[in-house]
Design a protein around this motif. Structure first.
Motif, PDB file in Angstrom:
ATOM      1  N   ASP A  32      38.386  44.762  37.997  1.00 33.22           N
ATOM      2  CA  ASP A  32      39.614  44.715  39.891  1.00 33.22           C
ATOM      3  C   ASP A  32      39.448  43.071  39.769  1.00 33.22           C
ATOM      4  OD1 ASP A  32      41.263  46.623  39.126  1.00 33.22           O
ATOM      5  OD2 ASP A  32      40.912  48.012  41.551  1.00 33.22           O
ATOM      6  N   PHE A  33      38.402  43.358  40.889  1.00 27.58           N
ATOM      7  CA  PHE A  33      38.109  42.091  41.325  1.00 27.58           C
ATOM      8  C   PHE A  33      37.951  40.788  40.180  1.00 27.58           C
ATOM      9  CE2 PHE A  33      34.333  38.458  42.955  1.00 27.58           C
ATOM     10  CZ  PHE A  33      35.502  38.549  43.612  1.00 27.58           C
ATOM     11  N   GLU A  34      37.073  41.065  39.102  1.00 27.53           N
ATOM     12  CA  GLU A  34      37.215  40.056  38.417  1.00 27.53           C
ATOM     13  C   GLU A  34      38.748  39.437  37.570  1.00 27.53           C
ATOM     14  OE1 GLU A  34      35.067  38.121  37.086  1.00 27.53           O
ATOM     15  OE2 GLU A  34      33.480  39.153  38.554  1.00 27.53           O
ATOM     16  N   LEU A  35      39.348  40.823  37.094  1.00 24.27           N
ATOM     17  CA  LEU A  35      40.143  40.162  36.912  1.00 24.27           C
ATOM     18  C   LEU A  35      41.588  39.437  37.755  1.00 24.27           C
ATOM     19  CD1 LEU A  35      42.839  40.918  34.351  1.00 24.27           C
ATOM     20  CD2 LEU A  35      43.115  42.608  35.362  1.00 24.27           C
ATOM     21  N   GLN A  36      41.609  40.149  39.206  1.00 26.31           N
ATOM     22  CA  GLN A  36      42.747  38.649  40.059  1.00 26.31           C
ATOM     23  C   GLN A  36      41.794  37.334  39.876  1.00 26.31           C
ATOM     24  OE1 GLN A  36      41.918  40.326  44.079  1.00 26.31           O
ATOM     25  NE2 GLN A  36      43.121  42.709  43.831  1.00 26.31           N
ATOM     26  N   LEU A  47      43.179  36.083  37.317  1.00 23.28           N
ATOM     27  CA  LEU A  47      44.041  35.310  36.988  1.00 23.28           C
ATOM     28  C   LEU A  47      44.580  34.554  38.046  1.00 23.28           C
ATOM     29  CD1 LEU A  47      45.780  39.066  36.590  1.00 23.28           C
ATOM     30  CD2 LEU A  47      45.705  37.016  34.722  1.00 23.28           C
ATOM     31  N   MET A  48      43.979  34.330  39.452  1.00 18.60           N
ATOM     32  CA  MET A  48      44.226  33.138  39.786  1.00 18.60           C
ATOM     33  C   MET A  48      43.375  31.711  39.917  1.00 18.60           C
ATOM     34  SD  MET A  48      45.353  32.330  43.552  1.00 18.60           S
ATOM     35  CE  MET A  48      45.742  33.386  43.942  1.00 18.60           C
ATOM     36  N   ASN A  49      42.283  31.922  39.207  1.00 17.28           N
ATOM     37  CA  ASN A  49      42.520  30.792  38.563  1.00 17.28           C
ATOM     38  C   ASN A  49      43.190  30.016  37.753  1.00 17.28           C
ATOM     39  OD1 ASN A  49      40.013  30.219  39.944  1.00 17.28           O
ATOM     40  ND2 ASN A  49      39.079  31.922  38.890  1.00 17.28           N
ATOM     41  N   LYS A  50      43.502  31.278  36.350  1.00 12.56           N
ATOM     42  CA  LYS A  50      44.502  30.517  35.868  1.00 12.56           C
ATOM     43  C   LYS A  50      45.765  30.009  35.763  1.00 12.56           C
ATOM     44  CE  LYS A  50      44.949  30.462  31.227  1.00 12.56           C
ATOM     45  NZ  LYS A  50      44.125  29.621  29.426  1.00 12.56           N
ATOM     46  N   LYS A  51      46.467  30.750  37.249  1.00 12.87           N
ATOM     47  CA  LYS A  51      47.245  29.719  37.890  1.00 12.87           C
ATOM     48  C   LYS A  51      47.326  28.440  38.435  1.00 12.87           C
ATOM     49  CE  LYS A  51      50.833  30.554  40.351  1.00 12.87           C
ATOM     50  NZ  LYS A  51      52.367  30.056  39.668  1.00 12.87           N
ATOM     51  N   LEU A  52      45.225  28.562  39.140  1.00 11.31           N
ATOM     52  CA  LEU A  52      45.220  27.167  39.540  1.00 11.31           C
ATOM     53  C   LEU A  52      44.451  26.088  38.770  1.00 11.31           C
ATOM     54  CD1 LEU A  52      42.702  28.294  42.850  1.00 11.31           C
ATOM     55  CD2 LEU A  52      45.146  27.290  43.266  1.00 11.31           C
ATOM     56  N   ALA A  53      44.678  26.718  37.778  1.00 15.08           N
ATOM     57  CA  ALA A  53      43.924  24.984  36.686  1.00 15.08           C
ATOM     58  C   ALA A  53      44.147  26.435  35.150  1.00 15.08           C
ATOM     59  CB  ALA A  53      42.406  25.420  36.977  1.00 15.08           C
ATOM     60  N   GLY A  54      45.780  26.041  34.401  1.00 12.94           N
ATOM     61  CA  GLY A  54      45.661  26.415  33.183  1.00 12.94           C
ATOM     62  C   GLY A  54      45.376  26.481  32.327  1.00 12.94           C
ATOM     63  N   ASP A  55      44.290  25.057  32.131  1.00 12.11           N
ATOM     64  CA  ASP A  55      43.334  25.108  31.470  1.00 12.11           C
ATOM     65  C   ASP A  55      42.224  25.477  30.782  1.00 12.11           C
ATOM     66  OD1 ASP A  55      43.098  23.054  33.276  1.00 12.11           O
ATOM     67  OD2 ASP A  55      42.601  21.554  32.207  1.00 12.11           O
TER      68      ASP A  55
END
Ligand code: ADP
Length: 161
Positions: free
Chosen positions: A97-101, A104-112
């Motif tokens: 749960d925590f790792e997925l959050q 996803l947040m890191n992907k939002k902040l840095a999509g690359d």
């Protein structure tokens, strides 16, 4: 182009579970930067200097591994290091749960920047730093759970308290 990955964590202290993930990351990437969080989400028991020092000692012989402290956003640290991936270890469903959050947040902040999960090795899948400290506190045997230098430091630390 050299492919760099970040292995971030609190390492409070480093265990054989962490070390296994770091070693496996070196097989996948040209360069691995172990990022020791100065102010992780969970409050740490050991100060940054001690956590960092132990990771540095334990990773000293690993080729292509650099150990650095970081504060602030993980994705900013990853960018600074030219990393394209963040490696995380997954132990049990409880981690997910925590790792997925976070992923996803890191992907939002840095999509690359990709988050890559490595499954914990069976023998370390129950291991975490908190548990290791609890065992050390009551004088339990840590052999095989943490690198020998960490075992010594923990034994000394709790004996002297
Ligand atoms: P912890 O979750 O034990 O407090 P950290 O915050 O230092 O440890 O975790 C850093 C990274 O190492 C995370 O990706 C975590 O999932 C991973 N990790 C920690 N312990 C293990 C283990 N025993 N096996 C595999 N990965 C682990």
């Amino acid at each position: 182009m050299l492919r760099t990955a970040i292995c971030p964590g609190a390492f409070d202290p480093i265990t054989n579970g962490h070390l296994d993930i770091i070693k496996r990351a070196t097989a996948l990437f040209d360069r691995v930067v172990v990022g020791v969080a100065a102010t992780p989400i969970k409050k740490t028991y050991f100060p940054l200097e001690k956590r960092l020092k132990l990771v540095q000692i334990v990773c000293h012989d690993l080729e292509n591994v650099t150990v650095k402290p970081f504060s602030g956003l993980l994705v900013d640290f990853a960018r600074q290091e030219g990393a394209t991936a963040i490696i995380r270890g997954l132990r049990a469903v409880a981690d997910f749960d925590f790792e997925l959050q976070m992923a996803l947040m890191n992907k939002k902040l840095a999509g690359d920047i990709e988050t890559i999960f490595l499954m914990a090795a069976t023998e370390y899948s129950y291991l975490n730093s908190n548990l290791v400290r609890q065992v050390a506190m009551v004088g339990g045997c840590l052999k095989g759970l943490v690198p020998p230098v960490v075992e010594q430091v923990l034994e000394q630390h709790y004996r002297l308290r």
